[in-house]
Scaffold this motif. Structure first.
Motif, PDB file in Angstrom:
ATOM      1  N   ASP A  39     -24.264   2.235  16.437  1.00  0.00           N
ATOM      2  CA  ASP A  39     -24.282   1.924  14.995  1.00  0.00           C
ATOM      3  C   ASP A  39     -23.603   0.610  14.609  1.00  0.00           C
ATOM      4  O   ASP A  39     -23.338   0.390  13.438  1.00  0.00           O
ATOM      5  CB  ASP A  39     -23.632   3.056  14.162  1.00  0.00           C
ATOM      6  CG  ASP A  39     -24.495   4.294  14.137  1.00  0.00           C
ATOM      7  OD1 ASP A  39     -25.713   4.152  14.315  1.00  0.00           O
ATOM      8  OD2 ASP A  39     -23.967   5.396  13.939  1.00  0.00           O
ATOM      9  N   ALA A  40     -23.347  -0.263  15.573  1.00  0.00           N
ATOM     10  CA  ALA A  40     -22.754  -1.555  15.209  1.00  0.00           C
ATOM     11  C   ALA A  40     -23.825  -2.542  14.761  1.00  0.00           C
ATOM     12  O   ALA A  40     -23.512  -3.613  14.245  1.00  0.00           O
ATOM     13  CB  ALA A  40     -21.959  -2.132  16.376  1.00  0.00           C
ATOM     14  N   ASP A 130     -18.792  -4.144  14.615  1.00  0.00           N
ATOM     15  CA  ASP A 130     -18.880  -3.777  13.194  1.00  0.00           C
ATOM     16  C   ASP A 130     -17.628  -4.289  12.479  1.00  0.00           C
ATOM     17  O   ASP A 130     -16.501  -4.005  12.893  1.00  0.00           O
ATOM     18  CB  ASP A 130     -18.968  -2.244  13.091  1.00  0.00           C
ATOM     19  CG  ASP A 130     -19.219  -1.757  11.674  1.00  0.00           C
ATOM     20  OD1 ASP A 130     -18.592  -2.291  10.752  1.00  0.00           O
ATOM     21  OD2 ASP A 130     -20.020  -0.822  11.505  1.00  0.00           O
ATOM     22  N   ASN A 158     -20.618  -8.271  12.898  1.00  0.00           N
ATOM     23  CA  ASN A 158     -21.769  -7.915  12.064  1.00  0.00           C
ATOM     24  C   ASN A 158     -21.359  -7.206  10.760  1.00  0.00           C
ATOM     25  O   ASN A 158     -20.239  -6.733  10.629  1.00  0.00           O
ATOM     26  CB  ASN A 158     -22.681  -6.997  12.905  1.00  0.00           C
ATOM     27  CG  ASN A 158     -24.043  -6.814  12.286  1.00  0.00           C
ATOM     28  OD1 ASN A 158     -24.482  -7.604  11.468  1.00  0.00           O
ATOM     29  ND2 ASN A 158     -24.728  -5.748  12.669  1.00  0.00           N
ATOM     30  N   LYS A 159     -22.288  -7.118   9.847  1.00  0.00           N
ATOM     31  CA  LYS A 159     -22.185  -6.366   8.582  1.00  0.00           C
ATOM     32  C   LYS A 159     -21.177  -6.982   7.606  1.00  0.00           C
ATOM     33  O   LYS A 159     -20.418  -6.274   6.942  1.00  0.00           O
ATOM     34  CB  LYS A 159     -21.824  -4.893   8.843  1.00  0.00           C
ATOM     35  CG  LYS A 159     -22.796  -4.182   9.794  1.00  0.00           C
ATOM     36  CD  LYS A 159     -22.502  -2.701   9.902  1.00  0.00           C
ATOM     37  CE  LYS A 159     -23.449  -2.015  10.881  1.00  0.00           C
ATOM     38  NZ  LYS A 159     -23.191  -0.588  11.030  1.00  0.00           N
TER      39      LYS A 159
END
Length: 547
Positions: A39-40, A130, A158-159
């Protein structure tokens, strides 16, 4: 003599042209893996790289583990349903005259052995982190494997469009937990609701985040001097002041980027962005094709094999059964290490000591594949296989080589597998046989009663096997728990050795054969295994079948 001289010059010129072309093709290749904790945003980043390469026109959106539009690299049906990658995807595209091969790996720990094997086939790695969660457990384990092999690593945080940790705190965490020496090559302007874009230190450019449509990127703005007063016109006075402070701190605290230190695994460049919003990905890709290594030499048991050698060599790092359920095809993924791989040319299968030729070697783009006539070092080709290949096998032009560092794993979870539909016994047997060849699980047949036992590294593998048997082979299975601590392969001086005869009599209900017919001891506890080793010192117990 004049005719002979002209002919010799023509042949020499032709040889140099071929040689130059071969070396150019090698220098164009970039083969890398993308790794992270689940989920990263690893699979999303893969898609956006393909998007920039023009390989796809529209990306899938992966949100909250529910696939809205399927991620391009997740081509197995169960991956579409679960929203996680359970097998390595091999993808290729062209970007700025470079041929880029991506290996998108599973992040979930239950599929880590597939990722570990894939890392033997890459020349560099991008680690996705993340921004809110920072460095997680699975990331640490995967990075450890990369560090052991000195694989050059780039970090992508990321994100950024979500609220997360402070950029400097994240950089500190990456250094401490992963043992990196980081060099930021881009830096965020704000984060979450305040996110305005990134400053690209690599190219001295400002890239602004478009608030109106977060899937679009505004043009980059050249800023050789961030002290220029016009910076405030783009991002506001407060953000401009903060950015100047941040960049000054970056240049003081972190070393300047050294390409050779990066290639030696001594320095790790860091990029910031949001893969889902297509932001910061182009900065990452542009820098990547400049600094990442072209195909590297690889160690074999016999010698170091260089990519520019004339003779072909390559190794199988992955087998995928039933890739196309309509054709029941099984593909062996081969990483080309040296020379040129040509279609319809016989090559030596070193383990079997026999020549094989391949009429339709495949290059990949997710679930689309095309036949290729010529492949070069760094490329991944898929070979249709009728059962000749095992993971770790070597193919060469004739030399006997065995490449090192392709790991095999001892199972940690064991269950009896039962046929839930007696009418489909043949389909079940075929499905189990083919899925076991992928190396994600191992099959054991008990000597005492012939019952089948499946051993896996991760418990989630049982669910994947059950799902694939039903949806790809039309066979249903059920499981029963089995109390086994460890599977140990037995090495004995000879089968009529007194110790082995006594061992086989006393431990008969714990003995099984693996798929290759090798004897395996399924120890029910660590204590039992230790006592057995002490009682039968002439026997050797190995954690893997390769001894």
């Amino acid at each position: 003599q004049i005719i002979a001289l002209r002919k010799w010059k023509s042949q020499k010129s032709k040889y140099f042209c071929i040689r130059m072309n071969f070396e150019t093709e090698i220098s164009r290749r970039r083969t890398f893996g993308i790794i992270s904790h689940p989920d990263a945003g690893k699979t999303t980043l893969t898609e956006k790289l393909l998007l920039f390469g023009g390989a796809i026109q529209e990306a899938g959106a992966v949100k909250s583990n529910k696939i809205k539009k399927t991620a391009t690299s997740d081509f197995m049906e169960i991956e579409r349903q679960r929203g996680i990658s359970v097998a390595t995807s091999v993808l290729a595209f062209h970007y700025k005259d470079k041929k880029i091969n991506i290996l998108d790996t599973p992040g979930h720990k239950d599929f880590a052995e597939d990722t570990f094997r894939t890392l033997t086939a890459v020349d560099s790695v991008i680690v996705v982190i993340d921004v809110a969660k920072g460095v997680e457990e699975q990331t640490e384990k995967l990075v450890e494997v990369c560090r052991m092999r000195n694989i050059p690593i780039i970090v992508f945080i990321n994100k950024l469009d979500r609220e997360g940790k402070d950029a400097f705190d994240l950089l500190d965490e990456v250094e401490q937990k992963l043992g990196f020496k980081v060099v930021p090559l881009s830096f965020p302007i704000g984060m979450g609701y305040d996110f305005q874009g990134i400053y690209n230190l690599w190219e001295k450019r400002l890239r602004l985040f478009n608030e109106g449509n977060k899937t679009q990127i505004s043009d980059s703005i050249d800023f050789d001097n961030i002290n220029d007063a016009s910076l405030s016109d783009h991002i506001g006075e407060q953000a401009a002041g903060q950015l100047r402070e941040d960049i000054e701190l970056v240049t003081e605290v972190y070393p300047s980027f050294d390409p050779s230190a990066y290639l030696n695994g001594e320095q790790q460049p860091v990029f910031f962005g949001s893969a889902l919003n297509n932001f910061g990905v182009q900065e990452l890709l542009d820098a990547f094709i400049e600094i990442a290594p072209s195909p590297l030499a690889k160690k074999s048991e016999e010698r170091l094999v260089n990519p520019d050698e004339k003779n072909f060599s390559g190794f199988v790092f992955k087998i995928h059964a039933n890739m196309d359920p309509k054709h029941r095809d099984r593909l062996a993924f081969v990483k080309i290490v040296s020379g040129t791989f040509l279609r319809n040319t016989p090559y030596l299968h070193v383990r079997l000591d026999k020549k094989l030729k391949f009429s339709s070697p495949n290059a990949f783009f997710a679930d689309r594949k095309e036949v290729v006539s010529t492949s070069f070092p760094g490329d991944i080709v898929g070979l249709h296989d009728t059962g000749n290949f095992k993971i770790g096998d070597t193919l060469t032009s004739g030399e006997e080589l065995q490449f090192k560092g392709i790991p095999s794993f001892s199972p940690e979870h064991f269950r009896y597998i039962n046929n839930a539909d007696p009418m489909k016994a043949k389909q079940l047997a075929k499905g189990i046989d083919q899925l076991m060849d992928e190396g994600v699980a191992q099959l054991f047949t008990l000597d005492l009663n012939g019952r089948k036992v499946i051993g896996t590294v991760g418990a989630l593998q049982f669910e994947v096997i059950q799902y694939r048997l039903e949806h790809e082979y039309g066979a249903k299975c059920s499981y029963e728990n089995l109390n086994v601590h460890k599977a140990c392969w037995i090495e004995t001086p000879e089968t009529n050795h007194p110790e082995y005869i006594d061992f086989a009599r006393v431990k008969s209900k714990f003995l099984a054969k693996d798929k290759q017919g090798q004897q395996v001891f399924l120890a029910d506890s660590a204590f039992s295994l230790q006592m057995t080793k002490e009682k039968y010192p002439a026997l050797e117990f190995h954690a893997t079948s390769e001894f």
